[in-house]
Scaffold this active site. Structure first.
Site, PDB file in Angstrom:
ATOM      1  N   HIS A 123       0.573  -1.348  -0.322  1.00  0.00           N
ATOM      2  CA  HIS A 123      -0.430   0.259   0.022  1.00  0.00           C
ATOM      3  C   HIS A 123       1.234   0.948  -0.006  1.00  0.00           C
ATOM      4  CE1 HIS A 123      -2.087   3.099   1.714  1.00  0.00           C
ATOM      5  NE2 HIS A 123      -3.775   2.159   1.480  1.00  0.00           N
ATOM      6  N   ASP A 199       3.948  -4.570   7.890  1.00  0.00           N
ATOM      7  CA  ASP A 199       2.530  -3.989   7.626  1.00  0.00           C
ATOM      8  C   ASP A 199       1.335  -5.138   7.913  1.00  0.00           C
ATOM      9  OD1 ASP A 199      -0.183  -2.237   6.810  1.00  0.00           O
ATOM     10  OD2 ASP A 199       0.715  -1.494   4.781  1.00  0.00           O
ATOM     11  N   GLN A 202      -4.463  -5.253   7.510  1.00  0.00           N
ATOM     12  CA  GLN A 202      -5.106  -5.939   6.110  1.00  0.00           C
ATOM     13  C   GLN A 202      -4.801  -7.488   7.105  1.00  0.00           C
ATOM     14  OE1 GLN A 202      -7.362  -5.544   4.768  1.00  0.00           O
ATOM     15  NE2 GLN A 202      -7.104  -3.209   3.547  1.00  0.00           N
ATOM     16  N   LYS A 225     -10.457  -0.435  10.588  1.00  0.00           N
ATOM     17  CA  LYS A 225     -10.253  -1.837   9.607  1.00  0.00           C
ATOM     18  C   LYS A 225     -10.753  -2.953  10.699  1.00  0.00           C
ATOM     19  CE  LYS A 225      -6.089  -0.613   5.740  1.00  0.00           C
ATOM     20  NZ  LYS A 225      -7.566   0.111   5.212  1.00  0.00           N
ATOM     21  N   CYS A 367      -4.340   2.338  -3.419  1.00  0.00           N
ATOM     22  CA  CYS A 367      -3.489   2.835  -2.727  1.00  0.00           C
ATOM     23  C   CYS A 367      -2.494   1.913  -3.158  1.00  0.00           C
ATOM     24  CB  CYS A 367      -3.844   3.455  -1.161  1.00  0.00           C
ATOM     25  SG  CYS A 367      -4.679   4.716  -1.168  1.00  0.00           S
TER      26      CYS A 367
HETATM   27  N1  C6P Z   1      -6.294   0.836   3.167  1.00  0.00           N
HETATM   28  C1  C6P Z   1      -8.046  -0.026   1.368  1.00  0.00           C
HETATM   29  O1  C6P Z   1      -9.098   0.776   0.852  1.00  0.00           O
HETATM   30  P1  C6P Z   1      -4.928   3.846   7.338  1.00  0.00           P
HETATM   31  O2  C6P Z   1      -5.310   4.519   5.792  1.00  0.00           O
HETATM   32  O3  C6P Z   1      -3.535   5.044   7.734  1.00  0.00           O
HETATM   33  O4  C6P Z   1      -5.545   3.214   8.173  1.00  0.00           O
HETATM   34  O5  C6P Z   1      -4.590   2.523   6.493  1.00  0.00           O
HETATM   35  C2  C6P Z   1      -3.250   2.993   5.929  1.00  0.00           C
HETATM   36  C3  C6P Z   1      -2.894   0.725   5.007  1.00  0.00           C
HETATM   37  C4  C6P Z   1      -1.723   0.740   4.601  1.00  0.00           C
HETATM   38  N2  C6P Z   1      -1.940  -0.624   4.398  1.00  0.00           N
HETATM   39  C5  C6P Z   1      -2.815  -1.900   4.249  1.00  0.00           C
HETATM   40  C6  C6P Z   1      -2.130  -2.799   3.422  1.00  0.00           C
HETATM   41  C7  C6P Z   1      -3.718  -0.363   3.840  1.00  0.00           C
HETATM   42  O6  C6P Z   1      -4.335  -1.515   3.083  1.00  0.00           O
HETATM   43  C8  C6P Z   1      -3.920   0.273   4.595  1.00  0.00           C
HETATM   44  C9  C6P Z   1      -5.350   1.190   4.015  1.00  0.00           C
HETATM   45  C10 C6P Z   1      -7.827   1.481   2.689  1.00  0.00           C
HETATM   46  O7  C6P Z   1      -7.372  -0.545   0.923  1.00  0.00           O
HETATM   47  C11 C6P Z   1      -7.168   2.329   2.288  1.00  0.00           C
HETATM   48  S1  C6P Z   1      -6.257   3.034   1.127  1.00  0.00           S
END
Ligand code: C6P
Length: 410
Positions: A123, A199, A202, A225, A367
């Protein structure tokens, strides 16, 4: 409806609502899940009865707030099996967690010509901070390639890791759903003297996390999430590294002494928690962890694998090669995320047609533009499931896709 879904759906008021006069089918959990009444009530109770700033006042409300916030930290430490509670740093989200690591590690570890290794399925939150730090230090970003079915190319990873200073990799892809062999990648990084950054944005909502078993150095995730509130994320890091690297943000609470010459930093975890923190959000996250733990990650995983299997079968038998599903075909290697393209219908058009049927999916590059380039597409449609989704909802998704096929004549 399965036992699990029918039991817990009542906890989520939003799942009872309609959009466009039809029941909501929420399949955008990869972007943000919904939250149960238990989480909403815990935050409501905090604001109604206990709120004050933390670590500051000696009064009763200040003590209650501080106690609740620090208990939330302990809860998170247990959730990831951290060796020490002070290794849990609260952040605004996962993005801030990775910016913290990149900025602070960058200033401490990286210099001209150093290699930062990032997987091609990251991401942007685990790519852009590394590019930023590379620009500042003269280090360079290098890529771990993927196999044709959307998994980390482990052979390439093993060859590329030696000599890298940082290895940054997602545990689960937000596009492909691939569950990566993180422990193996971190072991190789450790053997090669590289710092590993995982990371888990997910991963945390779907599978248990054990930072000691994973053998990583840093791991970040986000509350919204996993049934928690927005505005709260977590960075876990090893004590020796957190002690070694400089602070990220400066301001109140992260200092020990400030004088006319400079400052000294507070001990962990406060060194990395500048300013007033998201107190109610930390409490909400702790309640979300209790909620998920009560359901049980085994039950969550079983439900999601069943649902994923049903969806694969239903969509491939209904649409054959009109539908192109990305990522591993083996559902045991993936989380409840299904990215696809449907004929030549643009994913945004597909999302609009499905929205009219009450079905919320995400369309776009998610993203993850380097991954889109690897897949050779601009965008995908993505349905992402959670434990409260049902087979009936998958049928509504399939029905919506039939409508889209009729409209576009594919
Ligand atoms: N992905 C998606 O629709 P934040 O925005 O900081 O809470 O999370 C960022 C982020 C980081 N790593 C991974 C693997 C992610 O999936 C995400 C967030 C969302 O896939 C929003 S772009």
């Amino acid at each position: 409806m399965t036992d699990l879904a029918s039991r817990i759906r009542q906890d989520f008021p939003i799942l009872q609502r309609k959009v466009h006069n039809v029941p909501l089918v929420y399949l955008d959990n990869g972007a943000s899940s919904q939250r149960p009444v238990q989480v909403i009530a815990a935050m409501d109770e905090h604001y109604r009865m206990h709120h004050a700033n933390i670590h500051r006042g000696a009064h009763t409300l200040g003590e209650e707030s501080t106690q609740a916030y620090e208990s939330a930290r302990e809860k998170v430490a247990g959730f990831v099996n951290a060796p020490a509670t002070h290794e849990i740093i609260f952040t605004k989200n996962a993005t801030e967690a990775f910016n913290l690591v990149a900025s602070s590690c960058g200033r401490f570890f990286l210099s001209e010509g150093d290699r930062i290794l990032v997987s091609a399925m990251e991401h942007h939150a685990n790519i852009v901070p590394w590019f930023m730090v590379a620009e500042q230090t003269g280090a360079k970003v290098d890529w771990i390639p993927l196999t044709s079915d959307g998994q980390i190319d482990l052979e390439a990873a093993h060859a590329l890791i030696p000599g890298a200073k940082i290895v940054a990799c997602t545990a689960v892809s937000n596009v492909l759903g691939t569950i990566n062999p993180i422990a193996e990648i971190c072991a190789k990084a450790r053997e090669s003297g590289a710092v590993s950054v995982v990371d888990a944005a997910q991963l945390a909502p779907h599978l248990p996390i054990d930072v000691q078993a994973l053998g990583c150095d840093f791991l970040g995730f986000t509350g919204h999430k996993m049934c928690g509130p927005t505005g709260i994320g977590v960075l876990w890091g090893r004590t020796e590294l957190l002690d070694a690297i400089p602070p990220f943000l400066g301001g109140g609470e992260m200092i020990e002494i400030v004088d006319f010459e400079g400052f000294t930093t507070a001990p962990l975890p406060y060194k990395f928690e500048a300013g007033t923190m998201p107190i109610a959000e930390a409490i909400g996250l702790a309640t979300a962890i209790d909620y998920l733990t009560d359901i049980g990650f085994d039950a969550i995983r079983k439900h999601e694998v069943d649902l994923l299997g049903t969806t694969f079968d239903m969509l491939t038998s209904a649409f054959g090669d009109k539908i192109r599903i990305y990522g591993p075909q083996d559902i045991n290697r993936r989380s409840g995320i299904l990215s696809f393209n449907f004929g030549d219908i643009h994913p945004h058009d597909l999302a609009s047609i499905l929205d009219a049927e009450g079905v919320a999916i995400r369309a776009g590059h998610h993203c993850a533009q380097p991954l889109m380039r690897t897949l050779g597409v601009q965008a995908t449609a993505r349905a992402s499931f959670y434990f409260y989704n049902t087979k009936e909802e998958v049928e509504i998704l399939a029905h919506g896709l039939e409508k889209a096929a009729d409209i576009f004549g594919i």
